[in-house]
Design an enzyme around this catalytic site. Structure first.
Site, PDB file in Angstrom:
ATOM      1  N   ASP A 222     -17.403  29.284   8.511  1.00  0.00           N
ATOM      2  CA  ASP A 222     -18.220  29.479   9.518  1.00  0.00           C
ATOM      3  C   ASP A 222     -16.981  30.279  10.580  1.00  0.00           C
ATOM      4  OD1 ASP A 222     -20.621  28.725   8.263  1.00  0.00           O
ATOM      5  OD2 ASP A 222     -19.761  26.481   8.937  1.00  0.00           O
ATOM      6  N   ASP A 228     -19.609  23.917   5.917  1.00  0.00           N
ATOM      7  CA  ASP A 228     -20.654  22.779   5.376  1.00  0.00           C
ATOM      8  C   ASP A 228     -20.868  22.820   3.811  1.00  0.00           C
ATOM      9  OD1 ASP A 228     -20.914  22.675   8.360  1.00  0.00           O
ATOM     10  OD2 ASP A 228     -22.671  24.216   8.550  1.00  0.00           O
ATOM     11  N   ASP A 289     -23.917  30.031   0.859  1.00  0.00           N
ATOM     12  CA  ASP A 289     -22.600  31.340   0.752  1.00  0.00           C
ATOM     13  C   ASP A 289     -21.954  30.563  -0.867  1.00  0.00           C
ATOM     14  OD1 ASP A 289     -23.036  33.029   2.739  1.00  0.00           O
ATOM     15  OD2 ASP A 289     -22.143  31.900   4.043  1.00  0.00           O
ATOM     16  N   ILE A 377      11.671  -9.106  12.637  1.00  0.00           N
ATOM     17  CA  ILE A 377      12.698  -8.900  13.463  1.00  0.00           C
ATOM     18  C   ILE A 377      13.593  -7.502  13.746  1.00  0.00           C
ATOM     19  CG2 ILE A 377      13.525 -11.233  13.721  1.00  0.00           C
ATOM     20  CD1 ILE A 377      15.445 -10.093  11.616  1.00  0.00           C
ATOM     21  N   GLY A 378      12.582  -6.383  12.857  1.00  0.00           N
ATOM     22  CA  GLY A 378      12.853  -4.929  12.935  1.00  0.00           C
ATOM     23  C   GLY A 378      12.052  -4.343  12.306  1.00  0.00           C
ATOM     24  N   GLY A 380      11.100  -0.515  10.946  1.00  0.00           N
ATOM     25  CA  GLY A 380      11.467   0.974  10.489  1.00  0.00           C
ATOM     26  C   GLY A 380      11.074   1.953   9.655  1.00  0.00           C
ATOM     27  N   PHE A 382       9.707   2.679   6.937  1.00  0.00           N
ATOM     28  CA  PHE A 382       9.264   2.189   5.358  1.00  0.00           C
ATOM     29  C   PHE A 382       9.193   0.915   5.212  1.00  0.00           C
ATOM     30  CE2 PHE A 382      13.034   5.661   3.452  1.00  0.00           C
ATOM     31  CZ  PHE A 382      12.171   6.533   3.372  1.00  0.00           C
ATOM     32  N   LYS A 384       9.865  -2.979   7.414  1.00  0.00           N
ATOM     33  CA  LYS A 384       9.946  -4.047   8.149  1.00  0.00           C
ATOM     34  C   LYS A 384      10.944  -5.227   8.029  1.00  0.00           C
ATOM     35  CE  LYS A 384       5.760  -5.070   9.001  1.00  0.00           C
ATOM     36  NZ  LYS A 384       4.683  -5.411   9.714  1.00  0.00           N
ATOM     37  N   ASP A 495      24.350   6.674  10.366  1.00  0.00           N
ATOM     38  CA  ASP A 495      23.283   5.944  10.734  1.00  0.00           C
ATOM     39  C   ASP A 495      24.339   5.390  11.480  1.00  0.00           C
ATOM     40  OD1 ASP A 495      20.496   6.384  11.933  1.00  0.00           O
ATOM     41  OD2 ASP A 495      19.751   5.080  10.256  1.00  0.00           O
TER      42      ASP A 495
END
EC number: 2.7.11.13
Length: 700
Positions: A222, A228, A289, A377-378, A380, A382, A384, A495
């Site tokens: 469309d 649709d 269609d 307490i943390g 990230g 991936f 916690k 890191d």
């Protein structure tokens, strides 16, 4: 990203009279002194303490505007020349930034097609034996007499003669410059031009059951850019329409979910027919269609059920056959593994008790039910980190919980395995967090580690604003000893930041989170993975160049600057500005920095990694003998005999006041996982994860 900007020339720097702020104290506003600077300009009532309190925590490897798919790093791109999508082969149209381009292999694609790329990026290193999964192209230099577009980058093959190369086997046409980045998958169909459908088909006796689940990557039919769609199922050929059945219509959707089931009572005359699956676009005012189709013979359905994704084909093709969607690289790699397995028939894999650590009995195995989770307490990307109390004891632990589905979907299986291996190293200094054990459930991985009651240095920097030089030296010494240990074992940390430096109950440093660490990296052996936290990343990482353990010492220099200045040396409104400043700017020091402090930080923040302090074979000697550490007794420091300058305030055994409220206010409930995904997850990928640390048990 913290609300910070790089000051223009003439920005003010901190005057030498500004003392280190005490908790709750207000530092005078910057502006009392003038001079060139690369520091944040602080005006009015703003001060370093408030700046640190408003500073946001930054996660590692968070890149805006990038889509990571099978190793491809797709960034939004504006195409000046006519360009075709490398996936669906349609023209990339529109104004502004019309599509994506992979930063590694220059593969151009529609934004809507991005997530359907099934081949791994040829410009990215892969961990498995790539030679076993290669089907190389046979390139021949070719002269094109008609306008031809590159099947890799989508641009016109320009020139008069020998404009490009053509594969003699699969007829792929590409530029000479693009042939190195074409995936070695000659003959494999890696596109889904009409989209695909997930379904389950089962034939039992005369009963045919068809489960239509969902479709993806359908073509827009469309003018609004959508369709649709509905699915039509019938036995083919069937001129009477007796067997034709349809799903409901999903309006304005290219990735519809149907979840409908059809059953057919087959007649004897149906045995030679095919099950035809078609997708149509519904129109209110005109004829519907056709969008795509595929079919199955009843003979193949009698052999085994059909379960998975299948590509939609043209109307003529779809009436005669089907093509399953497969990951060509993974499929070839799977066949390779099966061959290798057949070569070792006498080698039995250890499948029983795969959750059980190899160094303990089943009776003593640690389980999630052994803990009461107290507080978060943390957190990230991936999972916690939870404060946990072991049932029936007074023992407190920090339990890091990772979701298996997230790890698998991001192709980061090596991260938890590397972290477990590093946490299990023996002979470690007291400044690396200790691991009690690690175990797994069907959907999660658990690291049980010592609980560091003092919180992280990000929290304490937010309270103090910045540290005096003597305080900075104390923390720098203990962090350096932790890095010495890792580097001497050919491990790069990657890191280093305030968030990953915790304090124990006495105030000594504990380095945590080894998810980005990697083994086998020395001053000569390099790696190329783009990872880290933006403000702490070395110039060679930002530039996508090979890097060594010298990258850790750049981060160490940033950390040392941050200790004493209350801000990072290279700031910016976004990652692009930060990266540009890291590569091009020089650190400018506040006037209260000592000569020794400026000298050592300048040595760490050297742009060329080979000239950086800590980059050579004698890194430990060069760093420990620097005048900045002239008053440090390194033997006492390694024995944890130095008096900590900050002793955390701990009111009771379960006190969490030293942790960020953004974490502790969260619920300890674990996020539900996708049950269907977990049912299909290969748990063999996690064999060998569970482990019990005998050294930690001895301490207890």
């Amino acid at each position: 990203m913290a609300a910070a900007a790089v000051a223009t020339p003439g920005a003010t720097v901190l005057p030498p009279s500004v003392p280190s702020a005490a908790p709750g104290a207000k530092a005078p506003a910057a502006g009392a002194g003038k001079g060139p600077g690369n520091l944040l300009e602080i005006t009015g009532e703003a001060n370093i303490v408030n700046y640190m309190k408003n500073r946001l925590r930054k996660g590692a490897m968070k890149r805006k505007g990038l889509e990571m798919v099978n190793g491809h790093r797709f960034g939004v791109r504006f195409f000046k020349n006519p360009t075709y999508c490398g996936h669906c082969k349609d023209f990339i149209w529109g104004f502004g930034k019309q599509g994506f381009q992979c930063e590694e292999c220059r593969f151009n694609i529609h934004q809507k097609c991005c997530k359907f790329v099934v081949f791994k990026c040829p410009g990215k290193d892969t961990d498995f034996d790539a030679d076993c999964a290669k089907v190389k192209h046979g390139w021949i230099s070719t002269t094109y007499t008609t306008p031809t577009f590159c099947d890799e980058c989508g641009l016109l093959l320009h020139g008069v003669a020998h404009q490009g190369v053509k594969c003699e086997n699969c007829n792929l046409n590409v530029h000479h410059a693009c042939q190195e980045t074409v995936p070695p998958m000659c003959g494999a169909d890696i596109s889904e031009v009409r989209g695909k459908l997930l379904l389950y088909v089962e034939l039992k006796g005369n009963n045919l059951k068809v489960d239509i689940k969902e479709a993806a990557n359908l073509i827009p039919m469309d003018t609004n850019g959508f369709s649709d769609p509905y699915i039509a199922v019938q036995m083919h050929p069937d001129r009477s329409g007796r067997t034709k059945k349809k799903t409901k219509t999903i309006q304005k959707n290219l990735n519809p979910v149907f979840n409908e089931t059809f059953t057919f009572e087959l007649q004897p005359q149906d045995r030679d027919k095919r099950l035809l699956i078609e997708v149509w676009d519904w129109d209110r005012t005109s004829r519907n269609d056709f969008m795509g189709s595929f079919s199955f013979s009843l003979e193949e359905l009698q052999k085994e059920p059909v379960d998975g994704w299948y590509k939609f084909l043209s109307q003529v093709e779809g009436e005669h056959y089907n093509i399953p969607c497969v990951d060509a690289f993974n499929d070839i790699a799977r066949l390779r593994d099966e061959v290798r397995h057949d070569r070792r028939p006498n080698e039995k894999r250890r499948m029983d008790n795969k959750d059980m650590p190899h160094n303990m009995s089943k009776r003593d195995m640690i389980r999630a039910a052994d803990f009461n989770f107290v507080k978060v307490i943390g957190k990230g990307s991936f999972g916690k980190v939870l404060l946990a109390e072991r049932r029936g004891t007074d023992e407190l632990y920090a339990v890091k919980v990772l979701r298996k589905d997230v790890i698998i979907q991001t192709d980061d299986m090596e991260l938890p395995m590397n972290e477990k291996k590093i946490l299990a190293l023996s002979g470690r200094p007291p400044f690396l967090v200790s691991m009690h054990s690690c175990f797994q459930t069907m959907d999660r991985l658990f690291f049980v580690m010592e609980y560091c009651k003092g919180g992280d240095l990000m929290y304490h920097m937010q309270q103090y604003g910045r540290f005096k030089e003597s305080v900075a030296i104390f923390y720098a010494v203990e962090v350096a000893i932790a890095l010495f240990f890792l580097h001497e074992r050919d491990i790069i940390y990657r890191d280093l930041k305030l968030d990953n430096i915790l304090l124990d109950g006495e105030g000594h440093v504990k380095l945590v989170d080894f998810g980005l660490s990697k083994e086998g990296v020395t001053e000569r052996q390099t790696t190329r993975t783009f990872c880290g936290t933006p403000n702490y990343m070395a110039p060679e990482i930002v530039s996508y160049d090979p890097y060594s353990i010298a990258a850790d010492w750049w981060s160490f220099g940033v950390l040392l600057f941050e200790f004493m200045a209350g801000q990072a040396p290279f700031e910016g409104d976004d990652e692009t500005t930060v990266f540009r400043n890291i590569k091009d700017k020089k650190a400018v020091f506040p006037k209260h920095f000592s000569v020794e402090a400026m000298d050592i930080i300048t040595s760490f923040l050297t742009k060329k990694p080979n000239n950086r302090l800590g980059a050579g074979r004698y890194a430990r000697q060069e760093i420990t003998t620097h005048p900045f550490f002239r008053n440090v007794d390194w033997d006492k420091a390694e024995a944890c005999e130095m008096e900590p300058p900050i002793k955390p305030m701990i009111k009771h055994r379960k006190d969490i006041s030293n942790f960020d409220d953004a974490f502790t206010k969260e619920k300890t409930d674990l996020t539900p996982t996708d049950k269907l995904f977990m049912m299909n997850l290969d748990q063999n990928d996690f064999i060998g994860f569970s482990f019990m640390n005998p050294e930690f048990i001895t301490i207890i």
